[in-house]
Design a protein around this motif. Sequence first.
Motif, PDB file in Angstrom:
ATOM      1  N   GLY A 121     -71.663 -28.298 -37.461  1.00  0.00           N
ATOM      2  CA  GLY A 121     -71.244 -27.190 -36.615  1.00  0.00           C
ATOM      3  C   GLY A 121     -69.759 -26.922 -36.600  1.00  0.00           C
ATOM      4  O   GLY A 121     -69.313 -25.977 -35.949  1.00  0.00           O
ATOM      5  N   GLU A 122     -68.967 -27.707 -37.324  1.00  0.00           N
ATOM      6  CA  GLU A 122     -67.521 -27.530 -37.294  1.00  0.00           C
ATOM      7  C   GLU A 122     -67.106 -26.316 -38.128  1.00  0.00           C
ATOM      8  O   GLU A 122     -67.601 -26.104 -39.235  1.00  0.00           O
ATOM      9  CB  GLU A 122     -66.817 -28.775 -37.820  1.00  0.00           C
ATOM     10  N   VAL A 123     -66.203 -25.494 -37.586  1.00  0.00           N
ATOM     11  CA  VAL A 123     -65.602 -24.386 -38.317  1.00  0.00           C
ATOM     12  C   VAL A 123     -64.117 -24.696 -38.438  1.00  0.00           C
ATOM     13  O   VAL A 123     -63.436 -24.840 -37.424  1.00  0.00           O
ATOM     14  CB  VAL A 123     -65.821 -23.046 -37.596  1.00  0.00           C
ATOM     15  N   ARG A 124     -63.612 -24.798 -39.664  1.00  0.00           N
ATOM     16  CA  ARG A 124     -62.268 -25.365 -39.844  1.00  0.00           C
ATOM     17  C   ARG A 124     -61.535 -24.689 -40.994  1.00  0.00           C
ATOM     18  O   ARG A 124     -62.141 -24.318 -42.000  1.00  0.00           O
ATOM     19  CB  ARG A 124     -62.395 -26.860 -40.108  1.00  0.00           C
ATOM     20  N   ARG A 125     -60.239 -24.546 -40.831  1.00  0.00           N
ATOM     21  CA  ARG A 125     -59.379 -24.029 -41.909  1.00  0.00           C
ATOM     22  C   ARG A 125     -58.974 -25.184 -42.816  1.00  0.00           C
ATOM     23  O   ARG A 125     -58.459 -26.208 -42.342  1.00  0.00           O
ATOM     24  CB  ARG A 125     -58.140 -23.364 -41.323  1.00  0.00           C
ATOM     25  N   VAL A 126     -59.200 -25.028 -44.105  1.00  0.00           N
ATOM     26  CA  VAL A 126     -58.812 -26.031 -45.100  1.00  0.00           C
ATOM     27  C   VAL A 126     -58.179 -25.283 -46.275  1.00  0.00           C
ATOM     28  O   VAL A 126     -58.854 -24.528 -46.983  1.00  0.00           O
ATOM     29  CB  VAL A 126     -60.026 -26.848 -45.593  1.00  0.00           C
ATOM     30  N   ASP A 127     -56.884 -25.469 -46.487  1.00  0.00           N
ATOM     31  CA  ASP A 127     -56.188 -24.834 -47.603  1.00  0.00           C
ATOM     32  C   ASP A 127     -56.370 -25.680 -48.862  1.00  0.00           C
ATOM     33  O   ASP A 127     -56.272 -26.917 -48.814  1.00  0.00           O
ATOM     34  CB  ASP A 127     -54.703 -24.674 -47.288  1.00  0.00           C
ATOM     35  N   ALA A 376     -73.734 -27.255 -23.443  1.00  0.00           N
ATOM     36  CA  ALA A 376     -73.119 -27.204 -24.785  1.00  0.00           C
ATOM     37  C   ALA A 376     -71.766 -26.499 -24.696  1.00  0.00           C
ATOM     38  O   ALA A 376     -71.664 -25.394 -24.178  1.00  0.00           O
ATOM     39  CB  ALA A 376     -74.036 -26.475 -25.761  1.00  0.00           C
ATOM     40  N   VAL A 377     -70.732 -27.141 -25.212  1.00  0.00           N
ATOM     41  CA  VAL A 377     -69.364 -26.618 -25.136  1.00  0.00           C
ATOM     42  C   VAL A 377     -68.784 -26.544 -26.542  1.00  0.00           C
ATOM     43  O   VAL A 377     -68.921 -27.491 -27.323  1.00  0.00           O
ATOM     44  CB  VAL A 377     -68.473 -27.523 -24.258  1.00  0.00           C
ATOM     45  N   ARG A 378     -68.153 -25.411 -26.849  1.00  0.00           N
ATOM     46  CA  ARG A 378     -67.425 -25.291 -28.111  1.00  0.00           C
ATOM     47  C   ARG A 378     -65.935 -25.194 -27.808  1.00  0.00           C
ATOM     48  O   ARG A 378     -65.502 -24.306 -27.092  1.00  0.00           O
ATOM     49  CB  ARG A 378     -67.888 -24.067 -28.904  1.00  0.00           C
ATOM     50  N   LEU A 379     -65.186 -26.135 -28.376  1.00  0.00           N
ATOM     51  CA  LEU A 379     -63.735 -26.156 -28.223  1.00  0.00           C
ATOM     52  C   LEU A 379     -63.097 -25.548 -29.467  1.00  0.00           C
ATOM     53  O   LEU A 379     -63.569 -25.736 -30.588  1.00  0.00           O
ATOM     54  CB  LEU A 379     -63.234 -27.586 -28.033  1.00  0.00           C
ATOM     55  N   ARG A 380     -61.999 -24.835 -29.262  1.00  0.00           N
ATOM     56  CA  ARG A 380     -61.313 -24.172 -30.366  1.00  0.00           C
ATOM     57  C   ARG A 380     -59.820 -24.437 -30.269  1.00  0.00           C
ATOM     58  O   ARG A 380     -59.225 -24.286 -29.204  1.00  0.00           O
ATOM     59  CB  ARG A 380     -61.574 -22.667 -30.308  1.00  0.00           C
ATOM     60  N   ASN A 381     -59.224 -24.885 -31.377  1.00  0.00           N
ATOM     61  CA  ASN A 381     -57.774 -25.061 -31.459  1.00  0.00           C
ATOM     62  C   ASN A 381     -57.207 -23.911 -32.281  1.00  0.00           C
ATOM     63  O   ASN A 381     -57.326 -23.885 -33.499  1.00  0.00           O
ATOM     64  CB  ASN A 381     -57.421 -26.400 -32.108  1.00  0.00           C
ATOM     65  N   GLU A 382     -56.621 -22.934 -31.595  1.00  0.00           N
ATOM     66  CA  GLU A 382     -56.058 -21.763 -32.262  1.00  0.00           C
ATOM     67  C   GLU A 382     -54.628 -22.006 -32.730  1.00  0.00           C
ATOM     68  O   GLU A 382     -54.026 -21.131 -33.349  1.00  0.00           O
ATOM     69  CB  GLU A 382     -56.060 -20.552 -31.307  1.00  0.00           C
ATOM     70  N   THR A 412     -62.733 -25.955 -34.903  1.00  0.00           N
ATOM     71  CA  THR A 412     -63.691 -25.818 -33.814  1.00  0.00           C
ATOM     72  C   THR A 412     -64.555 -27.063 -33.757  1.00  0.00           C
ATOM     73  O   THR A 412     -64.896 -27.640 -34.799  1.00  0.00           O
ATOM     74  CB  THR A 412     -64.582 -24.571 -34.033  1.00  0.00           C
ATOM     75  N   ARG A 413     -64.918 -27.471 -32.550  1.00  0.00           N
ATOM     76  CA  ARG A 413     -65.787 -28.645 -32.406  1.00  0.00           C
ATOM     77  C   ARG A 413     -66.742 -28.453 -31.238  1.00  0.00           C
ATOM     78  O   ARG A 413     -66.407 -27.840 -30.241  1.00  0.00           O
ATOM     79  CB  ARG A 413     -64.954 -29.907 -32.205  1.00  0.00           C
ATOM     80  N   ARG A 414     -67.959 -28.993 -31.382  1.00  0.00           N
ATOM     81  CA  ARG A 414     -68.995 -28.883 -30.358  1.00  0.00           C
ATOM     82  C   ARG A 414     -69.070 -30.185 -29.552  1.00  0.00           C
ATOM     83  O   ARG A 414     -69.086 -31.275 -30.118  1.00  0.00           O
ATOM     84  CB  ARG A 414     -70.343 -28.584 -31.006  1.00  0.00           C
ATOM     85  N   VAL A 415     -69.109 -30.057 -28.257  1.00  0.00           N
ATOM     86  CA  VAL A 415     -69.238 -31.195 -27.342  1.00  0.00           C
ATOM     87  C   VAL A 415     -70.402 -30.904 -26.406  1.00  0.00           C
ATOM     88  O   VAL A 415     -70.564 -29.773 -25.936  1.00  0.00           O
ATOM     89  CB  VAL A 415     -67.944 -31.408 -26.523  1.00  0.00           C
ATOM     90  N   THR A 416     -71.244 -31.914 -26.136  1.00  0.00           N
ATOM     91  CA  THR A 416     -72.382 -31.715 -25.237  1.00  0.00           C
ATOM     92  C   THR A 416     -72.360 -32.719 -24.097  1.00  0.00           C
ATOM     93  O   THR A 416     -71.965 -33.872 -24.271  1.00  0.00           O
ATOM     94  CB  THR A 416     -73.719 -31.836 -25.990  1.00  0.00           C
ATOM     95  N   PHE A 417     -72.770 -32.248 -22.941  1.00  0.00           N
ATOM     96  CA  PHE A 417     -72.992 -33.096 -21.770  1.00  0.00           C
ATOM     97  C   PHE A 417     -74.469 -32.984 -21.391  1.00  0.00           C
ATOM     98  O   PHE A 417     -75.106 -31.939 -21.626  1.00  0.00           O
ATOM     99  CB  PHE A 417     -72.141 -32.631 -20.588  1.00  0.00           C
ATOM    100  N   THR A 418     -75.042 -34.036 -20.798  1.00  0.00           N
ATOM    101  CA  THR A 418     -76.435 -33.990 -20.341  1.00  0.00           C
ATOM    102  C   THR A 418     -76.506 -34.494 -18.896  1.00  0.00           C
ATOM    103  O   THR A 418     -76.947 -35.611 -18.634  1.00  0.00           O
ATOM    104  CB  THR A 418     -77.348 -34.844 -21.242  1.00  0.00           C
TER     105      THR A 418
END
Length: 508
Positions: A121-127, A376-382, A412-418
Motif C-alpha cells: 500500500g505504500e506510495v513513494r517517490r523514488v528517483d 484505517a489511517v493513511r499518513l502522507r509526508n509531503e 505514504t504509509r498505512r497505519v491501522t488501529f483496532t
Amino acid sequence: MSRTRSTPLTVVIVSVLVVAAVAGAPAAVAQDGPPPTPAAYFGDITIDGEPAPEGVEVTAYIDGEQRGSLTTTQTGAYGGSSAFDQKLVVEGTSDDAGATVEFRVNGEVASTDEAIEWEPGEVRRVDLTVGEGADGGDGGDGGDGTDGGDGGDGGDGTNGGDGGDGGDGSDGGDTANTGGGGGAVAPPPSGDTVETTSASVEMTNGTATLSAGSVGTDEVVEAELPDAMAASNATLEALSVAPSSEILSFGAEVTPMAPSGMPDDVRDHEDAEVVSVFSIEPTTFDSGDVESAEIRFETEMSAFSDAESPEEVALYRYHNNQWHELPTTYEGGGVYVAEAPGFSYFAVGGPQSDVTVASASLGAEEVTPESETEVAVRLRNEGDAEGTTNVGLRINGELVDDRTITLPADATRRVTFTPQFPESGEYEVVVGSTEVGTVSVVESTDDAGSGDGSTESAGDGAGSGAAGDDGGSGGTPFEGFGIGLTQVVGLVSLVLVVAGGFLLLRRE
C-alpha cells in the motif's frame, strides 16, 4: 428388510457429506485472505546525466522476479504524485514485506538514493539514475588554473572546456578563484577575460546601498558586505553581478529581514524550512539587465530542524509568485555561494518534513458490545525530508493508543488501529486532529458482529475484517475456536440430520 434399511442409511451418509461440504466451504474461503495492496512508485529518471526520453521501460523486481513495469510517457520522469497520475505498480505478498525492490530502466539496473523496501500500500517517490551522471562537480579541479595551461578548467566548475584562454598563465589565478568553489565573482558571460569593478557600500537603517559607475557587459561589479548584513540565522557576505547589457549607473539596495517581515503579497515557502530572508532591489536598472549574479552567505546547521547535511541547504528566489531553488554550492565553514538570474526576494532554506493524516476511515460504524472495528489511517509526508510523527487514537476524548511513525520524503504509509468497544453507546473516534466518525455500539441478537466482518476500509480499496481475518465469512468468529456463525449453523444441521437418520433406522 435389509433393502428397506439401506435407504435411510444412504440418506444419512449423503446428508452427512453434503452438510459437511457446506459447513467446510466458508472455512476454506476464510483461510484465503485478500492479497496485500500493491506498492506504487514514481519519480525522475536520469540516463547518463540527462533526463530520460519518453518511451523508456521501467521495471521492478523482488528476489529476481519481475513484479511490475510501465513505459514512460514524459521526458525525465515515470509517473507522478497526483492520484490521477500513472505509477509503477509493484505486486507483492505478505512474505515480501521489507524485501528490497530492484529497479531497472530499459533492462539496466538503476541506482536509487537509498535501498527501497517493499511495503504493501505504500506510495513513494523514488528517483532512478542509470549510467554516469553529469560530473559537473569535477570542475572543482579548476584550482590548478595557476599552472597557466590548465587555468581554463577553473571556469565555472562545469564549463572546463571554455578554458582555452587560460593559456595566458597570468589569468589562471583568477580563473581558479571561480572554479568548483564558485567564489564571490559571477561567471563571465562569454568566457572572455573581464574587468572587475568594486561597488561602494553605505549602510542606512539596516539597508546596504551599493553604487558604481558605468558597467559594461565585459565587466563584473563586486561588493563586500559589512557584518551588519546579518539577518536572523544567516549573514550576507558578498555580492557580484555580471550585466547582460550596459548599465550607465549601477545602483542596488540589499535589505536583510526576518521571515515574518516579508510583504503580505509574497507567498510563504511551503516546501522548505526558511530560516532567513532578504531582498536585493536594483535602483538604477532593471532586474532583467542581470545576466548572472553570485550571492555569498553564511549560516549554521543548528538553524535547521530537518536538514541533515550542508548540501541540503539552498538559496531560493521569489519570481512570478513562486519560490525557485537556485544552484547553491557549499564551500565549507558554513559558507555558501548561490547563482541567481536576477534580483528579487531571497530565502535561505532547508528541507522540511510535512507528515499529516491524509485520510482515516472506520471499518464499521455499528458493532456489538465487546467487539472491535478497524480504524484505517493513511499518513502522507509531503515534505522534502524524512519526518517522524506521533499518531494518537482518541475515543470520546481519551487517548487509547498511539504510534510513532517515520516516513521518507514524499511517501505514504498505512497505519491501522483496532479499538474494542466494551458496552453500548456512541463513541467519537479521532486520529490526531482528524475526526474519523462515530461508532454505535448496540445490543443485537440477529446480526451479532455484523459490523466486524466484510465492510471495506474506505480509501484502501480492499475489505479487511476488523476483528479478525474473516472479511468474507459474514459472521463473528467464536474466540478460541476460529469458526464463524455459518460453520456453527452447518455443524448443528449436521447433528440434526444424523440424529434423524438414526431415529429412522430404529423405527425400521
